[in-house]
Design an enzyme around this catalytic site. Sequence first.
Site, PDB file in Angstrom:
ATOM      1  N   PHE A 152       0.835  -1.187   0.000  1.00 21.33           N
ATOM      2  CA  PHE A 152       0.000   0.000   0.000  1.00 21.33           C
ATOM      3  C   PHE A 152       0.875   1.245   0.000  1.00 21.33           C
ATOM      4  O   PHE A 152       2.055   1.189   0.381  1.00 21.33           O
ATOM      5  CB  PHE A 152      -0.911   0.021   1.239  1.00 21.33           C
ATOM      6  CG  PHE A 152      -1.887  -1.108   1.303  1.00 21.33           C
ATOM      7  CD1 PHE A 152      -3.132  -0.997   0.719  1.00 21.33           C
ATOM      8  CD2 PHE A 152      -1.559  -2.286   1.955  1.00 21.33           C
ATOM      9  CE1 PHE A 152      -4.048  -2.035   0.784  1.00 21.33           C
ATOM     10  CE2 PHE A 152      -2.460  -3.333   2.023  1.00 21.33           C
ATOM     11  CZ  PHE A 152      -3.714  -3.208   1.442  1.00 21.33           C
ATOM     12  N   GLU A 153       0.297   2.359  -0.400  1.00 21.61           N
ATOM     13  CA  GLU A 153       1.032   3.616  -0.342  1.00 21.61           C
ATOM     14  C   GLU A 153       1.317   3.993   1.111  1.00 21.61           C
ATOM     15  O   GLU A 153       0.563   3.639   2.016  1.00 21.61           O
ATOM     16  CB  GLU A 153       0.230   4.728  -1.014  1.00 21.61           C
ATOM     17  CG  GLU A 153      -1.087   5.035  -0.325  1.00 21.61           C
ATOM     18  CD  GLU A 153      -1.906   6.085  -1.051  1.00 21.61           C
ATOM     19  OE1 GLU A 153      -1.358   7.144  -1.367  1.00 21.61           O
ATOM     20  OE2 GLU A 153      -3.087   5.817  -1.315  1.00 21.61           O
ATOM     21  N   LEU A 154       2.404   4.699   1.305  1.00 25.75           N
ATOM     22  CA  LEU A 154       2.774   5.134   2.651  1.00 25.75           C
ATOM     23  C   LEU A 154       1.990   6.386   3.015  1.00 25.75           C
ATOM     24  O   LEU A 154       2.074   7.400   2.329  1.00 25.75           O
ATOM     25  CB  LEU A 154       4.279   5.423   2.711  1.00 25.75           C
ATOM     26  CG  LEU A 154       4.806   5.918   4.058  1.00 25.75           C
ATOM     27  CD1 LEU A 154       4.613   4.850   5.135  1.00 25.75           C
ATOM     28  CD2 LEU A 154       6.271   6.306   3.944  1.00 25.75           C
ATOM     29  N   LEU A 155       1.211   6.292   4.105  1.00 26.44           N
ATOM     30  CA  LEU A 155       0.446   7.435   4.594  1.00 26.44           C
ATOM     31  C   LEU A 155       0.998   7.863   5.955  1.00 26.44           C
ATOM     32  O   LEU A 155       1.873   7.204   6.520  1.00 26.44           O
ATOM     33  CB  LEU A 155      -1.039   7.082   4.699  1.00 26.44           C
ATOM     34  CG  LEU A 155      -1.726   6.710   3.378  1.00 26.44           C
ATOM     35  CD1 LEU A 155      -3.135   6.190   3.634  1.00 26.44           C
ATOM     36  CD2 LEU A 155      -1.771   7.893   2.430  1.00 26.44           C
ATOM     37  N   ASP A 167     -17.457   1.530   9.847  1.00 28.27           N
ATOM     38  CA  ASP A 167     -16.538   1.763  10.969  1.00 28.27           C
ATOM     39  C   ASP A 167     -15.768   3.069  10.775  1.00 28.27           C
ATOM     40  O   ASP A 167     -14.551   3.116  10.961  1.00 28.27           O
ATOM     41  CB  ASP A 167     -15.568   0.594  11.137  1.00 28.27           C
ATOM     42  CG  ASP A 167     -14.864   0.613  12.494  1.00 28.27           C
ATOM     43  OD1 ASP A 167     -15.388   1.264  13.431  1.00 28.27           O
ATOM     44  OD2 ASP A 167     -13.795  -0.009  12.628  1.00 28.27           O
TER      45      ASP A 167
END
Length: 253
Positions: A3-6, A50
């Site tokens: 996944f992209e780094l957030l 959620d």
Amino acid sequence: MVFELLSCNLYEFLAINEFQGFELDLVRRFAIQILQALLYLSECNIIHCDLKPENILLKDITRSGIKIIDFGSSCFINSKLYTYIQSRFYRAPEILLGIPYSTQIDMWSFGCIVAELFLGNSLFQSKSEKELLFLQVSILGKPSNQFLDCCPKKHKFFNANYELLSITKDSDLIIAIKPLKEQLQSVSPIFYDFVNKCLQWDPNIRMKAAEALMHPWIIEGLPQDIKKQHMQQMKLYLQQKNNDQQGQGIQLK
């Protein structure tokens, strides 16, 4: 999976700010992005189930861009998997009271989040469902008897005279409770109106994402060059939705 780094989530971002809450301009920038995401999800017939500050991540700690994560509890509107959903502080009345739910439960969570981003703390910090509903009634006012008559689980929280059952003996909690109007209206009446419309007991009355994006509190904070384009896009969207609904009505006949 990659996944992209957030960056940090909005709860951590509040903690960095020592839970003092943010200026309304920054809250508005976050709100617009969350609403755009909820509008897209509703178009895809998806309920997040959620939504909370921990599931909204900054793209970069120095900028206001955000992304919603964690769709582990999400479902399609016509394929609901669970009846017990949503983190407690952000749980909608439909889930508490046993009413069939829709994408409107995400709008309830959104209203809780927006208020929290401004106030610095959750509106409904509770240790149980009974305490949660006690807080919701104390802060928002009691739902109508007509609404409660549609709730399969109303007996869990209300007696036969529609009176709230004794829920908590925590005197500190009771003393600390202030109605939503008292907490927000003196700061910004238009912001109070926005949050109040997101936190309506009846999901049919509760503001939808598209309506929220046209609310004066959202519109007033947009730069002039973006405001015109935003309003045109939303008017076209609402017109198209209205046309689609009319078309479905004709087909049904």
